[in-house]
Design an enzyme around this catalytic site. Structure first.
Site, PDB file in Angstrom:
ATOM      1  N   CYS A  97       0.826  -1.208   0.000  1.00 51.60           N
ATOM      2  CA  CYS A  97       0.000   0.000   0.000  1.00 51.60           C
ATOM      3  C   CYS A  97       0.862   1.261   0.000  1.00 51.60           C
ATOM      4  O   CYS A  97       1.613   1.504  -0.916  1.00 51.60           O
ATOM      5  CB  CYS A  97      -0.978  -0.050   1.171  1.00 51.60           C
ATOM      6  SG  CYS A  97      -2.333   1.126   1.088  1.00 51.60           S
ATOM      7  N   ALA A  98       0.776   2.068   1.041  1.00 50.76           N
ATOM      8  CA  ALA A  98       1.571   3.285   1.150  1.00 50.76           C
ATOM      9  C   ALA A  98       3.002   2.995   1.617  1.00 50.76           C
ATOM     10  O   ALA A  98       3.910   3.782   1.374  1.00 50.76           O
ATOM     11  CB  ALA A  98       0.919   4.259   2.122  1.00 50.76           C
TER      12      ALA A  98
END
Length: 180
Positions: free
Chosen positions: A100-101
């Site tokens: 994800c991030a």
């Protein structure tokens, strides 16, 4: 038996952390969650309280088989001691994974230079020097694994199982044959 350490901090994505832990444990791997906060209880992105197995200062990184950083927040990038351990671990050729991030952490550490990687849409600019493959759910390049986001957590986790325990174990977990 070596341990997979999964980091947790305030705002972590529940699916990415807990789904990964669940799949790895179904594969009969030793997995411990690690709080990066001042408490074992960590509040996730959807306000779910989760009790970590260990505090960061309790971790023996010599016992690590893999380090995993879930996404959900950019706060993982603020933990300097975690970043120091991730960098040292990866530089020894050991396995590191982020979804994800959180591939931004790896990018900021220079670990993605010249490596293929994916991330959550909008975080590409933080993957310094990476060869972007953001159309892929999971990208493995050497000792670094990156995943795109929460809806692809099972793909991410199964790729980790295959790397750590082999394709047969991955297939058994994917088929639901190993349920704990």
């Amino acid at each position: 038996m070596k341990t997979v350490f999964v980091f947790l901090t305030t705002g972590f994505e529940e699916i990415e952390a807990l789904g990964t832990i669940d799949v790895l444990r179904r594969a009969e791997l030793e997995v411990k969650s690690v709080s990066l906060t001042d408490s074992k209880q960590v509040i996730a992105s959807h306000l779910v309280p989760v009790t970590a197995d260990l505090m960061f200062d309790q971790v023996d990184f010599n016992q690590a088989q893999m380090l995993v950083i879930p996404g959900g927040t950019t706060k993982f990038n603020d933990h300097e001691n975690m970043k120091k351990e991730v960098l040292a671990f990866a530089n020894k050729g050991e396995k590191v994974a982020a979804i994800c991030a959180s591939p931004m952490v790896l990018g900021g550490l220079g670990l993605l230079k010249g490596k293929r990687a994916t991330c959550y849409p909008g975080f590409e600019k933080y993957l310094e020097g990476a060869i972007l493959e953001t159309d892929k759910a999971v990208v493995i390049d050497g000792n670094i694994t990156t995943g795109r986001g929460p809806g692809l957590t099972i793909d991410f986790a199964l790729s980790l199982v295959e790397q750590l325990a082999g394709k047969e174990k991955r297939d058994a977990v994917a088929a639901g044959l190993l349920v704990k």
